[in-house]
Design a protein around this motif. Structure first.
Motif, PDB file in Angstrom:
ATOM      1  N   VAL A  98       0.844  -1.204   0.000  1.00  0.00           N
ATOM      2  CA  VAL A  98       0.000   0.000   0.000  1.00  0.00           C
ATOM      3  C   VAL A  98       0.873   1.245   0.000  1.00  0.00           C
ATOM      4  N   CYS A  99       0.526   2.178  -0.869  1.00  0.00           N
ATOM      5  CA  CYS A  99       1.176   3.491  -0.845  1.00  0.00           C
ATOM      6  C   CYS A  99       0.256   4.429  -0.076  1.00  0.00           C
ATOM      7  N   TYR A 100       0.725   4.852   1.094  1.00  0.00           N
ATOM      8  CA  TYR A 100      -0.062   5.720   1.962  1.00  0.00           C
ATOM      9  C   TYR A 100       0.252   7.188   1.661  1.00  0.00           C
ATOM     10  N   GLY A 101      -0.565   8.080   2.189  1.00  0.00           N
ATOM     11  CA  GLY A 101      -0.282   9.503   2.056  1.00  0.00           C
ATOM     12  C   GLY A 101      -1.353  10.229   1.280  1.00  0.00           C
ATOM     13  N   LEU A 102      -1.231  11.542   1.175  1.00  0.00           N
ATOM     14  CA  LEU A 102      -2.286  12.380   0.632  1.00  0.00           C
ATOM     15  C   LEU A 102      -2.584  12.108  -0.837  1.00  0.00           C
ATOM     16  N   GLN A 103      -1.552  11.807  -1.648  1.00  0.00           N
ATOM     17  CA  GLN A 103      -1.796  11.563  -3.064  1.00  0.00           C
ATOM     18  C   GLN A 103      -2.630  10.301  -3.281  1.00  0.00           C
ATOM     19  N   TYR A 104      -2.320   9.264  -2.503  1.00  0.00           N
ATOM     20  CA  TYR A 104      -3.018   7.991  -2.645  1.00  0.00           C
ATOM     21  C   TYR A 104      -4.091   7.797  -1.579  1.00  0.00           C
ATOM     22  N   GLY A 105      -4.000   8.552  -0.507  1.00  0.00           N
ATOM     23  CA  GLY A 105      -4.967   8.449   0.589  1.00  0.00           C
ATOM     24  C   GLY A 105      -5.484   9.818   0.986  1.00  0.00           C
ATOM     25  N   GLN A 124       2.063   3.448  10.472  1.00  0.00           N
ATOM     26  CA  GLN A 124       2.697   2.414  11.287  1.00  0.00           C
ATOM     27  C   GLN A 124       1.664   1.509  11.939  1.00  0.00           C
ATOM     28  N   MET A 125       0.652   2.107  12.541  1.00  0.00           N
ATOM     29  CA  MET A 125      -0.370   1.308  13.228  1.00  0.00           C
ATOM     30  C   MET A 125      -1.195   0.480  12.249  1.00  0.00           C
ATOM     31  N   ARG A 150      -7.714   0.020  17.486  1.00  0.00           N
ATOM     32  CA  ARG A 150      -8.809   0.904  17.897  1.00  0.00           C
ATOM     33  C   ARG A 150      -8.405   2.369  17.880  1.00  0.00           C
ATOM     34  N   LYS A 151      -7.113   2.625  17.937  1.00  0.00           N
ATOM     35  CA  LYS A 151      -6.633   4.002  17.887  1.00  0.00           C
ATOM     36  C   LYS A 151      -6.802   4.605  16.494  1.00  0.00           C
ATOM     37  N   LEU A 152      -7.185   3.765  15.504  1.00  0.00           N
ATOM     38  CA  LEU A 152      -7.399   4.255  14.142  1.00  0.00           C
ATOM     39  C   LEU A 152      -8.883   4.280  13.757  1.00  0.00           C
ATOM     40  N   PHE A 215      -0.760  -5.455   5.659  1.00  0.00           N
ATOM     41  CA  PHE A 215      -0.451  -4.358   4.753  1.00  0.00           C
ATOM     42  C   PHE A 215       1.026  -3.982   4.900  1.00  0.00           C
ATOM     43  N   LYS A 216       1.669  -3.715   3.771  1.00  0.00           N
ATOM     44  CA  LYS A 216       3.070  -3.298   3.776  1.00  0.00           C
ATOM     45  C   LYS A 216       3.194  -1.956   3.073  1.00  0.00           C
ATOM     46  N   SER A 217       3.775  -0.992   3.768  1.00  0.00           N
ATOM     47  CA  SER A 217       3.928   0.341   3.201  1.00  0.00           C
ATOM     48  C   SER A 217       4.981   0.347   2.090  1.00  0.00           C
ATOM     49  N   ILE A 218       4.634   0.953   0.948  1.00  0.00           N
ATOM     50  CA  ILE A 218       5.570   1.097  -0.169  1.00  0.00           C
ATOM     51  C   ILE A 218       5.586   2.565  -0.599  1.00  0.00           C
ATOM     52  N   ASN A 219       6.630   2.945  -1.337  1.00  0.00           N
ATOM     53  CA  ASN A 219       6.701   4.316  -1.843  1.00  0.00           C
ATOM     54  C   ASN A 219       6.180   4.391  -3.275  1.00  0.00           C
TER      55      ASN A 219
END
Length: 247
Positions: A98-105, A124-125, A150-152, A215-219
């Motif tokens: 998964v690519c996280y962040g404003l462009q993709y999220g 991270q969570m 639950r924090k998310l 889920f694994k964070s990718i760039n």
């Protein structure tokens, strides 16, 4: 195995629903998966479809060939047999990039602001948890996942909007992946290049209820590389299979 208590009822004129419980829990869903697999193995030829959900299994049949009472009796017998049969299941864990962040999220800030945490903390969570696929719905291939930190947990958007294919979102205490472009009200925090539903594959849906996701964070560069390999037909989704004794 514990004694299995179920409640069986008709669904329309060509369906049977078997309720295993009335709550969303790992234990209940474990029983749902066991019953579903056992029914498919022993009676699959009599049903046109067997659909497990959070706490029930729905079976569809040809009402011209079979009657509800006939199939209900046989289903009850098969479930009774499960009380004494020793079963082992395979626990399949898929790794979803998964690519996280404003462009993709585009809605990741909603989650950040709701919990007063940073973007890095959200990412991270979200990728630390192991997620159970409780059921597939409301779109073909859409996995409803349990196990969100639950924090998310974040309320749905007040106004649904158009969501891109592969969007990863949060709604309440659940997370999920949109299999294709669709209106949606979940908070989109990232996107995967992986195509989880396709009519052009033998396995139209990559995974089934009862399996697990990580889920694994990718760039962005990795996203583009995976997207290219998918188009070329060289991408292989990472997965791990573990034997689990159900007794």
């Amino acid at each position: 195995m514990k004694k299995i208590n179920v409640s069986i009822h008709p669904v329309g004129c060509s369906g049977i629903v078997c309720y295993v419980g009335d709550s969303i829990s790992d234990e209940t869903n474990d029983l749902v998966q066991v019953i579903s697999r056992h029914i498919i193995n022993k009676m699959g030829h009599k049903f046109t479809g067997v659909v497990p959900s959070y706490h029930s299994v729905t079976m569809f049949y040809d009402s011209i060939t079979y009657s509800f009472f006939e199939l209900k009796k046989e289903v009850e017998t098969q479930i009774l047999n499960l009380q004494t049969i020793n079963l082992k299941q395979k626990k399949t864990i898929y790794e979803i990039p998964v690519c996280y962040g404003l462009q993709y999220g585009p809605d990741i800030e909603n989650v950040m602001n709701h919990h007063h945490i940073s973007m890095n903390e959200v990412i991270q969570m979200h990728q630390e948890s192991l997620y159970r696929i409780y059921m597939i719905g409301f779109l073909p291939g859409f996995p409803y996942l349990g196990g969100l930190n639950r924090k998310l947990a974040t309320p749905r958007l007040k106004k649904p909007k158009l969501v891109r294919q592969g969007a990863v979102g949060i709604a309440g205490d659940q997370t999920g992946i949109y299999p294709f472009e669709s209106p949606g009200g979940w908070n989109i925090i990232g996107q995967t290049p992986v195509t989880i539903f396709s009519n052009n594959r033998d396995d139209t849906v990559l995974f089934q209820s009862g399996s697990f996701l990580r889920f694994k964070s990718i760039n962005e560069i990795e996203y583009a590389e995976i997207e290219k390999s998918i188009k070329e037909g060289s991408f292989s989704l990472k997965k791990e299979v573990l034997e689990v004794d159900e007794n």
